[in-house]
Scaffold this active site. Structure first.
Site, PDB file in Angstrom:
ATOM      1  CB  SER A  60      -5.161 -12.557 -15.764  1.00  0.00           C
ATOM      2  OG  SER A  60      -6.468 -12.205 -15.377  1.00  0.00           O
ATOM      3  CE  LYS A  63      -7.678 -15.638 -14.499  1.00  0.00           C
ATOM      4  NZ  LYS A  63      -8.237 -14.537 -15.288  1.00  0.00           N
ATOM      5  CB  SER A 120      -7.821 -14.535 -19.059  1.00  0.00           C
ATOM      6  OG  SER A 120      -7.271 -14.196 -17.819  1.00  0.00           O
TER       7      SER A 120
END
Length: 379
Positions: A60, A63, A120
């Site tokens: 993640s 991101k 997230s």
């Protein structure tokens, strides 16, 4: 004609050196249990790295680039924070970390960004991607174009979430450089600093959000970052912290457990703050002196530094001088903010940085009546 005045900031620099009480470390040598680790200042200077450019899954932390592309779309006027985004079935059906968006539900860009930065949310990433580019595929193309623009060395994206996919990778150095760009957007910090907050859906349903980056609560100065975890990527973390005028970015990729990623990032940040500083040599709006105004209502105008003159250096090193380069005089009229010179930071004999010096007030041209009055008042 210009004059060059050398200002030796001896007292200020000695005060800093004497009050820091820091023993300089030769190098950061603490071994890393992670696949990759890196410490960087906000100017991009790497202070420590361990295997930082090998292609790795980053989960993640992807991101960071997703948010960077969202902010690019905002800055270009393509979207705004107040835009309403209608969530598709594709977005609401995303697995992994999410805020459980409802299909057909309407959400603001602002709240979707917040859910990505704090918890997230994969579903919010996809909703934003579709809103900006029409499809996830088009948005991913934007992400890869941005990676090329930034000169990233080992990065390629296949999705905006970081969920495992073949040919989706980055590295610690690239992640840090992505974060360097992201933190230039002030709105990011209004989201990334949040520890806990409720996310309210159109039907009144509430999803509680807790920041996955524990350092925003438990590390002094930490105001942003991004965690990541998949079985392939293992535990990842990029975090940024600022104390006074000094900011660092630390990254670990592929830590064996969550405790290790937070400990290693904290240790790198500790090293940075203990041994380095972004020293301020001139404050913004510092009073530098005065310059003569030829033909002005006032004979002189005060001169200020337009912005801070800083230099990143090891604590205790006193090898910088400030040189003021300024004209002997300027011609009226003078407007506040007019450039009348510059302050140059000289490090080991080399000019490393400079800021403009500007007039602090307006000075109008001297009128005919004033000239006449001056003549009549002569003894």
């Amino acid at each position: 004609m210009k004059k060059t005045v050398l200002i030796l900031l001896v007292l200020t620099i000695l005060a800093v050196a004497l009050t820091s009480g820091t023993v300089l470390a030769e190098n950061y040598t603490k071994p890393s249990m992670s696949r990759q680790a890196l410490l960087m200042n906000e100017d991009g200077e790497v202070l420590y790295q361990h295997n930082s450019t090998e292609k790795q899954p980053i989960a993640s932390m992807t991101k960071i680039m997703t948010l960077l592309c969202v902010y690019d779309a905002i800055d270009s006027g393509k979207i705004s924070l107040t835009d309403t985004v209608t969530c598709s079935a594709n977005a609401s059906g995303m697995g992994g970390s999410q805020v459980f968006l409802e299909t057909g539900g309407q959400y603001t860009v602002d709240n979707l960004i917040k859910s990505v930065a704090v918890c997230s949310a994969n579903d919010s990433c996809v909703a934003l991607a579709e809103h900006i580019s029409g499809s996830v595929e088009s948005f991913v193309e934007m992400m890869n174009n941005k990676a090329s623009q930034l000169g990233l060395v080992a990065t390629h994206f296949e999705n905006p979430t970081g969920l495992p996919q073949l040919n989706h990778y980055s590295c610690a150095l690239d992640v840090a450089n992505m974060m360097r760009q992201l933190i230039r957007h002030p709105h990011y910090f209004t989201c990334a600093r949040i520890w806990m907050e409720d996310f309210t859906h159109p039907d009144g349903r509430v999803t509680g959000m807790t920041n996955t980056n524990k350092l925003v609560r438990f590390y002094n100065g930490c105001d942003g970052g991004k965690t990541g975890y998949t079985s392939e990527a293992q535990h990842c973390l990029c975090a940024t912290a600022k104390r006074q005028d000094t900011r660092f970015i630390a990254v670990v990729v592929g830590a064996p457990d969550s405790k290790t990623r937070f400990a290693e990032v904290s240790a790198m940040l500790d090293y940075g703050f203990a041994n380095y500083e972004n020293r301020v040599f001139l404050d913004s709006n510092s009073q530098i002196g005065k310059v003569y105004v030829h033909g002005g209502e006032q004979l002189q105008v005060e001169v200020n530094a337009l912005e801070q003159l800083t230099h990143f250096t090891k604590k205790g090193q006193n090898n910088c001088d400030v040189v003021i380069e300024m004209s002997d005089s300027v011609k009226a009229p003078v407007m506040k903010g007019d450039v009348v010179g510059k302050a140059v930071l000289v490090h080991d004999g080399e000019r490393v940085k400079e800021v403009e010096l500007v007039a602090s007030t307006d000075v109008k041209c001297r009128s005919f009546v004033q000239y006449l009055t001056d003549i009549l008042n002569i003894d």
